[in-house]
Design a protein around this motif. Structure first.
Motif, PDB file in Angstrom:
ATOM      1  N   LEU A   1       0.845  -1.318   0.136  1.00 41.17           N
ATOM      2  CA  LEU A   1       0.178  -0.007  -0.015  1.00 41.17           C
ATOM      3  C   LEU A   1       0.782   1.091  -0.042  1.00 41.17           C
ATOM      4  O   LEU A   1       0.420   2.335  -0.538  1.00 41.17           O
ATOM      5  CB  LEU A   1      -0.624   0.139   1.370  1.00 41.17           C
ATOM      6  N   GLN A   2       1.902   1.183   0.388  1.00 41.89           N
ATOM      7  CA  GLN A   2       2.977   2.408   0.630  1.00 41.89           C
ATOM      8  C   GLN A   2       4.016   2.309  -0.511  1.00 41.89           C
ATOM      9  O   GLN A   2       4.783   3.110  -0.371  1.00 41.89           O
ATOM     10  CB  GLN A   2       3.558   2.399   2.060  1.00 41.89           C
ATOM     11  N   SER A   3       3.859   1.432  -1.703  1.00 36.34           N
ATOM     12  CA  SER A   3       4.680   1.388  -2.589  1.00 36.34           C
ATOM     13  C   SER A   3       4.448   2.301  -3.668  1.00 36.34           C
ATOM     14  O   SER A   3       3.425   3.166  -3.352  1.00 36.34           O
ATOM     15  CB  SER A   3       4.839  -0.224  -3.269  1.00 36.34           C
ATOM     16  N   ASP A   4       5.003   2.429  -4.817  1.00 35.75           N
ATOM     17  CA  ASP A   4       4.445   3.164  -5.715  1.00 35.75           C
ATOM     18  C   ASP A   4       3.302   2.451  -6.773  1.00 35.75           C
ATOM     19  O   ASP A   4       3.109   3.284  -7.845  1.00 35.75           O
ATOM     20  CB  ASP A   4       5.768   3.407  -6.777  1.00 35.75           C
ATOM     21  N   ALA A   5       3.121   1.625  -6.358  1.00 36.80           N
ATOM     22  CA  ALA A   5       1.684   1.203  -7.324  1.00 36.80           C
ATOM     23  C   ALA A   5       0.710   1.794  -7.020  1.00 36.80           C
ATOM     24  O   ALA A   5       0.174   2.321  -6.110  1.00 36.80           O
ATOM     25  CB  ALA A   5       1.466  -0.595  -6.605  1.00 36.80           C
ATOM     26  N   ARG A   6      -0.094   1.988  -8.348  1.00 36.27           N
ATOM     27  CA  ARG A   6      -1.326   2.623  -8.282  1.00 36.27           C
ATOM     28  C   ARG A   6      -2.304   1.670  -7.700  1.00 36.27           C
ATOM     29  O   ARG A   6      -2.691   0.831  -8.149  1.00 36.27           O
ATOM     30  CB  ARG A   6      -1.596   3.102  -9.776  1.00 36.27           C
ATOM     31  N   TRP A   7      -3.255   2.366  -6.958  1.00 41.15           N
ATOM     32  CA  TRP A   7      -4.555   1.628  -6.380  1.00 41.15           C
ATOM     33  C   TRP A   7      -5.845   1.578  -7.335  1.00 41.15           C
ATOM     34  O   TRP A   7      -6.033   2.725  -8.259  1.00 41.15           O
ATOM     35  CB  TRP A   7      -4.869   2.690  -5.137  1.00 41.15           C
ATOM     36  N   LEU A   8      -6.199   0.299  -7.242  1.00 38.09           N
ATOM     37  CA  LEU A   8      -7.638   0.208  -7.803  1.00 38.09           C
ATOM     38  C   LEU A   8      -8.487  -0.480  -6.473  1.00 38.09           C
ATOM     39  O   LEU A   8      -7.906  -1.101  -5.879  1.00 38.09           O
ATOM     40  CB  LEU A   8      -7.537  -0.874  -9.192  1.00 38.09           C
ATOM     41  N   TYR A   9      -9.793   0.105  -6.627  1.00 38.03           N
ATOM     42  CA  TYR A   9     -10.673  -0.477  -5.673  1.00 38.03           C
ATOM     43  C   TYR A   9     -11.973  -0.777  -6.056  1.00 38.03           C
ATOM     44  O   TYR A   9     -12.415  -0.100  -7.174  1.00 38.03           O
ATOM     45  CB  TYR A   9     -10.549   0.470  -4.459  1.00 38.03           C
ATOM     46  N   PRO A  10     -12.627  -1.568  -5.844  1.00 40.49           N
ATOM     47  CA  PRO A  10     -13.971  -2.271  -6.403  1.00 40.49           C
ATOM     48  C   PRO A  10     -15.184  -1.388  -5.606  1.00 40.49           C
ATOM     49  O   PRO A  10     -15.045  -1.023  -4.452  1.00 40.49           O
ATOM     50  CB  PRO A  10     -14.017  -3.762  -5.953  1.00 40.49           C
ATOM     51  N   VAL A  11     -16.329  -1.178  -6.245  1.00 37.38           N
ATOM     52  CA  VAL A  11     -17.406  -0.341  -5.858  1.00 37.38           C
ATOM     53  C   VAL A  11     -18.530  -1.087  -6.633  1.00 37.38           C
ATOM     54  O   VAL A  11     -18.365  -1.785  -7.628  1.00 37.38           O
ATOM     55  CB  VAL A  11     -17.327   0.996  -6.221  1.00 37.38           C
ATOM     56  N   LYS A  12     -19.804  -1.158  -5.917  1.00 34.34           N
ATOM     57  CA  LYS A  12     -20.953  -1.722  -6.699  1.00 34.34           C
ATOM     58  C   LYS A  12     -21.354  -0.799  -7.561  1.00 34.34           C
ATOM     59  O   LYS A  12     -22.192  -1.208  -8.621  1.00 34.34           O
ATOM     60  CB  LYS A  12     -22.088  -2.071  -5.550  1.00 34.34           C
TER      61      LYS A  12
END
Length: 265
Positions: free
Chosen positions: A31-42
């Motif tokens: 979570l604290q890396s340089d990776a971009r976040w994707l997250y799910p929603v309904k």
């Protein structure tokens, strides 16, 4: 001729069922890396339960975090289009060369959207590397929260989506020592009635949104009849009338008998 894109890695980050204290050190580092976040929603622009877990942990949401919509429906056409859109967008982002971190409530390998997303992404771009960071499952957290032993020694334990129906649940109560019934919302009344008939209400427990600030534990299942439950709810059911571990013992007895017979030849 255009250069072949260097795809980033797709990472499924398991966050546990609600308590940020259950996020593993490995997931926390990701979570604290340089990776971009994707997250799910309904639904588009709807709040994300997975994202809320991270927020309660004290991490700020990156400005470039992006949602993927996975609608709550059984309509195959709507689902198919939504999954296709999510996978195509994921591949587009991976083609930029940056790793993507898909936030997963619970465990990414257990009844999670991540497994399906990763599979479709690999169909579109086989060269994409996929990593899964394991986490605490909802039923394991529920067992800890309620002091329930899911299985010990040679006892048996099964995890069943309640949507399979009360007839199957009724059958499995005779086959396993403990059942974890997931997503019980649509059939809660029917399951309670079944457990009442089987005289198992006293050895069953309802848990909703385990580990979150809205966690609810109900041991008096009869009091839930006719009420509404959250989608993130489950039941832990134990059958003390069943001879604990009898399936394993039966298999072992048959194996031992066969070994004796073989030795006598």
């Amino acid at each position: 001729m255009s250069a072949t894109p260097r795809f980033g890695k797709l990472i499924g980050a398991s966050l546990g069922p609600g308590d940020p204290g259950m996020i593993t050190r490995r997931a926390w580092a990701a979570l604290q890396s340089d990776a971009r976040w994707l997250y799910p929603v309904k639904k588009a622009e709807e709040s994300s339960y997975a994202l809320a877990i991270v927020e309660r942990g004290g991490l700020a949401i990156p400005a470039d975090a992006e949602q993927l919509v996975f609608p709550m429906t059984r309509d195959p056409e709507i689902l198919g289009k939504a999954w296709a859109r999510a996978a195509v967008r994921t591949v587009e982002l991976l083609a930029e060369g940056r790793d993507l971190l898909f936030l997963v409530e619970g465990d990414a390998s257990t009844f999670s959207t991540f497994g399906h997303l990763a599979r479709v992404v690999r169909e579109l771009a086989p060269q994409v590397a996929v990593e899964t960071i394991p986490g605490v499952s909802s039923f394991a957290a529920a067992a800890a929260a309620t002091g329930t032993t899911l299985a010990e020694e040679d006892e048996t334990f099964a995890i069943i989506p309640a949507a399979y129906g009360v007839e199957l649940i009724d059958h499995l109560l005779d086959e396993f020592d403990t059942l974890a019934l997931l997503k019980v919302k649509p059939l809660l009344d029917e399951i309670i009635e079944l457990l009442a008939r089987r005289d198992l209400l006293a050895t069953s427990c309802f848990i909703e949104k385990v580990g979150s600030p809205e966690e609810r534990v109900v041991r008096d299942l009869a009091s839930l009849h006719g009420s509404k439950a959250n989608y993130l709810s489950l039941l832990l059911v134990q059958n003390p009338k069943r001879q604990r571990g009898e399936l394993r013992r039966g298999c072992r007895s048959r194996r031992e008998a066969a070994e004796v017979a073989a030795g006598g030849n």
